[in-house]
Every structure is written in C-alpha cells, then in structure tokens.
Design a protein around this motif. Sequence first.
Motif, PDB file in Angstrom:
ATOM      1  N   LEU A 173      30.551  40.420  14.636  1.00 51.10           N
ATOM      2  CA  LEU A 173      29.360  40.470  13.794  1.00 51.10           C
ATOM      3  C   LEU A 173      29.664  40.284  12.313  1.00 51.10           C
ATOM      4  O   LEU A 173      28.823  39.784  11.557  1.00 51.10           O
ATOM      5  N   GLU A 174      30.862  40.711  11.905  1.00 49.62           N
ATOM      6  CA  GLU A 174      31.208  40.743  10.484  1.00 49.62           C
ATOM      7  C   GLU A 174      32.522  39.994  10.220  1.00 49.62           C
ATOM      8  O   GLU A 174      33.517  40.587   9.813  1.00 49.62           O
ATOM      9  N   PRO A 175      32.543  38.681  10.440  1.00 43.73           N
ATOM     10  CA  PRO A 175      33.806  37.942  10.259  1.00 43.73           C
ATOM     11  C   PRO A 175      34.308  37.947   8.816  1.00 43.73           C
ATOM     12  O   PRO A 175      35.496  37.698   8.585  1.00 43.73           O
ATOM     13  N   GLN A 176      33.437  38.220   7.856  1.00 37.69           N
ATOM     14  CA  GLN A 176      33.849  38.254   6.461  1.00 37.69           C
ATOM     15  C   GLN A 176      34.273  39.661   6.037  1.00 37.69           C
ATOM     16  O   GLN A 176      35.335  39.861   5.448  1.00 37.69           O
ATOM     17  N   ARG A 177      33.457  40.656   6.360  1.00 36.47           N
ATOM     18  CA  ARG A 177      33.749  42.021   5.908  1.00 36.47           C
ATOM     19  C   ARG A 177      34.873  42.678   6.704  1.00 36.47           C
ATOM     20  O   ARG A 177      35.623  43.488   6.178  1.00 36.47           O
ATOM     21  N   VAL A 178      34.966  42.380   7.985  1.00 32.03           N
ATOM     22  CA  VAL A 178      36.045  42.934   8.787  1.00 32.03           C
ATOM     23  C   VAL A 178      37.238  41.998   8.668  1.00 32.03           C
ATOM     24  O   VAL A 178      37.301  40.949   9.304  1.00 32.03           O
ATOM     25  N   ASN A 179      38.188  42.407   7.842  1.00 29.38           N
ATOM     26  CA  ASN A 179      39.336  41.570   7.517  1.00 29.38           C
ATOM     27  C   ASN A 179      40.404  41.617   8.598  1.00 29.38           C
ATOM     28  O   ASN A 179      41.018  40.603   8.936  1.00 29.38           O
ATOM     29  N   ARG A 190      42.251  50.447  -0.166  1.00 28.53           N
ATOM     30  CA  ARG A 190      41.508  49.537   0.716  1.00 28.53           C
ATOM     31  C   ARG A 190      40.982  50.327   1.914  1.00 28.53           C
ATOM     32  O   ARG A 190      41.690  51.172   2.478  1.00 28.53           O
ATOM     33  N   PRO A 191      39.755  50.067   2.331  1.00 27.01           N
ATOM     34  CA  PRO A 191      39.122  50.899   3.372  1.00 27.01           C
ATOM     35  C   PRO A 191      39.603  50.593   4.784  1.00 27.01           C
ATOM     36  O   PRO A 191      39.688  49.440   5.201  1.00 27.01           O
ATOM     37  N   VAL A 192      39.939  51.664   5.496  1.00 30.58           N
ATOM     38  CA  VAL A 192      40.308  51.597   6.907  1.00 30.58           C
ATOM     39  C   VAL A 192      39.400  52.555   7.664  1.00 30.58           C
ATOM     40  O   VAL A 192      39.295  53.734   7.309  1.00 30.58           O
ATOM     41  N   TRP A 193      38.756  52.056   8.717  1.00 30.96           N
ATOM     42  CA  TRP A 193      37.849  52.869   9.526  1.00 30.96           C
ATOM     43  C   TRP A 193      38.506  53.217  10.852  1.00 30.96           C
ATOM     44  O   TRP A 193      39.106  52.351  11.506  1.00 30.96           O
ATOM     45  N   LEU A 194      38.391  54.484  11.254  1.00 32.57           N
ATOM     46  CA  LEU A 194      38.930  54.969  12.519  1.00 32.57           C
ATOM     47  C   LEU A 194      37.773  55.403  13.417  1.00 32.57           C
ATOM     48  O   LEU A 194      37.067  56.375  13.106  1.00 32.57           O
ATOM     49  N   LEU A 195      37.569  54.697  14.521  1.00 33.08           N
ATOM     50  CA  LEU A 195      36.430  54.940  15.413  1.00 33.08           C
ATOM     51  C   LEU A 195      36.928  55.532  16.730  1.00 33.08           C
ATOM     52  O   LEU A 195      37.683  54.897  17.461  1.00 33.08           O
ATOM     53  N   ALA A 226      26.863  51.194   2.258  1.00 35.04           N
ATOM     54  CA  ALA A 226      26.656  52.340   1.369  1.00 35.04           C
ATOM     55  C   ALA A 226      27.831  52.521   0.416  1.00 35.04           C
ATOM     56  O   ALA A 226      27.659  52.970  -0.725  1.00 35.04           O
ATOM     57  N   PHE A 227      29.030  52.164   0.874  1.00 37.60           N
ATOM     58  CA  PHE A 227      30.223  52.271   0.029  1.00 37.60           C
ATOM     59  C   PHE A 227      30.589  50.934  -0.628  1.00 37.60           C
ATOM     60  O   PHE A 227      31.663  50.810  -1.225  1.00 37.60           O
ATOM     61  N   ASN A 228      29.706  49.955  -0.498  1.00 41.86           N
ATOM     62  CA  ASN A 228      29.892  48.641  -1.119  1.00 41.86           C
ATOM     63  C   ASN A 228      31.220  48.012  -0.694  1.00 41.86           C
ATOM     64  O   ASN A 228      31.960  47.460  -1.513  1.00 41.86           O
ATOM     65  N   GLN A 229      31.499  48.083   0.603  1.00 46.26           N
ATOM     66  CA  GLN A 229      32.747  47.538   1.138  1.00 46.26           C
ATOM     67  C   GLN A 229      32.540  46.100   1.624  1.00 46.26           C
ATOM     68  O   GLN A 229      31.644  45.836   2.417  1.00 46.26           O
ATOM     69  N   HIS A 230      33.403  45.223   1.137  1.00 41.36           N
ATOM     70  CA  HIS A 230      33.331  43.809   1.532  1.00 41.36           C
ATOM     71  C   HIS A 230      34.608  43.338   2.203  1.00 41.36           C
ATOM     72  O   HIS A 230      34.741  42.149   2.519  1.00 41.36           O
ATOM     73  N   ASP A 231      35.544  44.256   2.414  1.00 42.02           N
ATOM     74  CA  ASP A 231      36.852  43.883   2.933  1.00 42.02           C
ATOM     75  C   ASP A 231      37.460  45.127   3.564  1.00 42.02           C
ATOM     76  O   ASP A 231      37.944  46.010   2.863  1.00 42.02           O
ATOM     77  N   ALA A 232      37.421  45.230   4.900  1.00 40.12           N
ATOM     78  CA  ALA A 232      37.850  46.465   5.554  1.00 40.12           C
ATOM     79  C   ALA A 232      38.650  46.169   6.817  1.00 40.12           C
ATOM     80  O   ALA A 232      38.555  45.089   7.401  1.00 40.12           O
TER      81      ALA A 232
END
Length: 316
Positions: free
Chosen positions: A112-118, A24-29, A88-94
């Motif tokens: 902005l992304e209440p669905q994609r940002v889980n 599952r994708p985790v982004w570190l900013l 680009a990575f077809n992520q719908h749940d991150a």
Amino acid sequence: MQAQDLAVNGINLHLHMAGPENGRPVWLLHGFPECWHSWREQIPALAGAGYRVFIPEMRGYGRSDAPQDVEAYDVLTICADIQACMSAFNQHDACIIGHDWGAMIAWHLAQLEPQRVNTLVAMSVPFAGRGKRPAIEVMRELFAERFNYILYFQQPGVAEQELDADIARSLRIFMQGASSSDLLLQDRPANSRLFDGIETPNELPQWCNENDFQAYVETFRKHGFHGALNWYRNFERNWQKTEHLQDVKITQPTLFLVGDKDPVATLEAHTISRMPNRVNNLEQHQLSDCGHWIQSEKAKEVNKLLLGFLAKHFPA
C-alpha cells in the motif's frame, strides 16, 4: 520508554515509543496472542542503534480500543491504523517490522505504501499474495472432519468463552513448546474444543519470565480475546477488499526470518520457496532450534540479523 494515546482511524490506539526523537522511524507490529511487550528484546537494541522505535498495542489488544464488530478488523482497516499513525508523526520514510499477524500487516503496508515504507522485515509469516479464492474456503474443505483452530475461531463467542475463562492458563498453553501451533495442529475430531486433552504447563518457557508473562496477561485482561480473534474472522473480507493488490509485488529491501521448528516453515514451505518471485529484494534466514515466538526465543540472533540488515538498507 514513552507512551501516548492516538485518536486514529476511528479508534484510540495506545502507542509505546523509544529511542532518539530525531531517529529514523521503525515500527514493531506484534501478532497473536502477543502484545507490544513481545518486542522487549528488540526495543533497546534498535533504540540503542539510534532508531526511533514505535510499538503499538494493535487494534483489539491491551489499552487500544477493541471494537465489537467483526468487520472492524479487516486487513486494510488495521493497515489504516498504522498509516494514520505515520501521518500523525509526519513520517515519509519508515521501516516496518512484523511478526505473525503483524507480519501480515507489514506485507500489506509495503504494498500500500511503496514510498513511505522504505524497508520491511517479516517474521514467521511469509508473503503469499492474494489467492485465487479466500483461504478460509480451502480450510473448510481440508478440515471438514478434523479440528482446525482457525475454523474454531470463526464463530464469535465460542473461542472467547474458552480462552477468557482463564487468561493465564490460555496464554501458558499458547506459549508451550516450540510453538502454539504444535498444539493447535494436533489431529483431533472437528467438534473438539481448542484445548481438549491439553494439560496446562507448570513452567513458563525459558524466554518468558514471570514479569514478562504478566505483561501478556494484562494485555488480555481488559478486552479478553474477542478483538484479537476477530482478526481471524476476516479472511473472506480481506480477500474481497484486496483485489487491487493482486499483482502488486514487494519492491522494498525485505528480510524474512522463520524458525526451523515453527510449523509455518513446514505448512508454508511452498510459499516460502516462491517468495523470491514476489519479493524483488529478499534476504531469508531460517533460525535453528527455534519455534514460532522467534523474536523472543532467539533474541540475540534476531537482533544481529535485524541490525545488520538495517545498517545496509536503512541506516540510522
């Protein structure tokens, strides 16, 4: 570790990745003045737990592009960089994790992304929402006669000249003590330069060895500080462009971490206390004997809280 360049949102963004490709994708900013390498303690912990970890060099930093125009760094444009990468990575749940300015981007991405940002994790910078007027206006009133580093950053070219003259020295001073803000908030005349009266520390902090430090230096060697400072020059533009987010609360499960020695804990105490009214599902922790560079200073404690929170709300 893997790395690749992505053409997104009109720029080239350099991206590091780790962990199983089916995780599952985790982004570190990262924030300022940091780099992707500031997550060096979290990357193996998250990847080892089974997550696919994405660590961008944010717009203006390192091997990513650094447009010259100030307007290229407003908060929605930077959010769009990450949104385009997710597409680009077809992520719908991150899960989005951010520190400092990265936390600001994470908060806005959650709106902005209440669905994609889980799931959301923010470190050091709390959720303040959109104020009644731009924060920069308030700063100009409060610091008409005293130095303020954010006001010092406003005029393009001024801070760059000082910081770029010796990148290693600048970064050593930023890292000094519990937090760069301890230095930057000293009471000085309004016409002071950023490092007036501040000596260069002889040693690096315990949480940053020489090899780690060189990764920070290398990040700013290509572009200097111009792109990174442009993030600070968009307070008014950010306020103008986020009117549609005025009443949008954070509904995702959220973890907020701040150090007890971080000036943010004092300066934003009112905001932190009010966050439960704006963030519906919030878990907060203040880490003891910890300054602003929280994920480095208290890596083991941060990782334990992080993995516990994710196991509950975003299991691998």
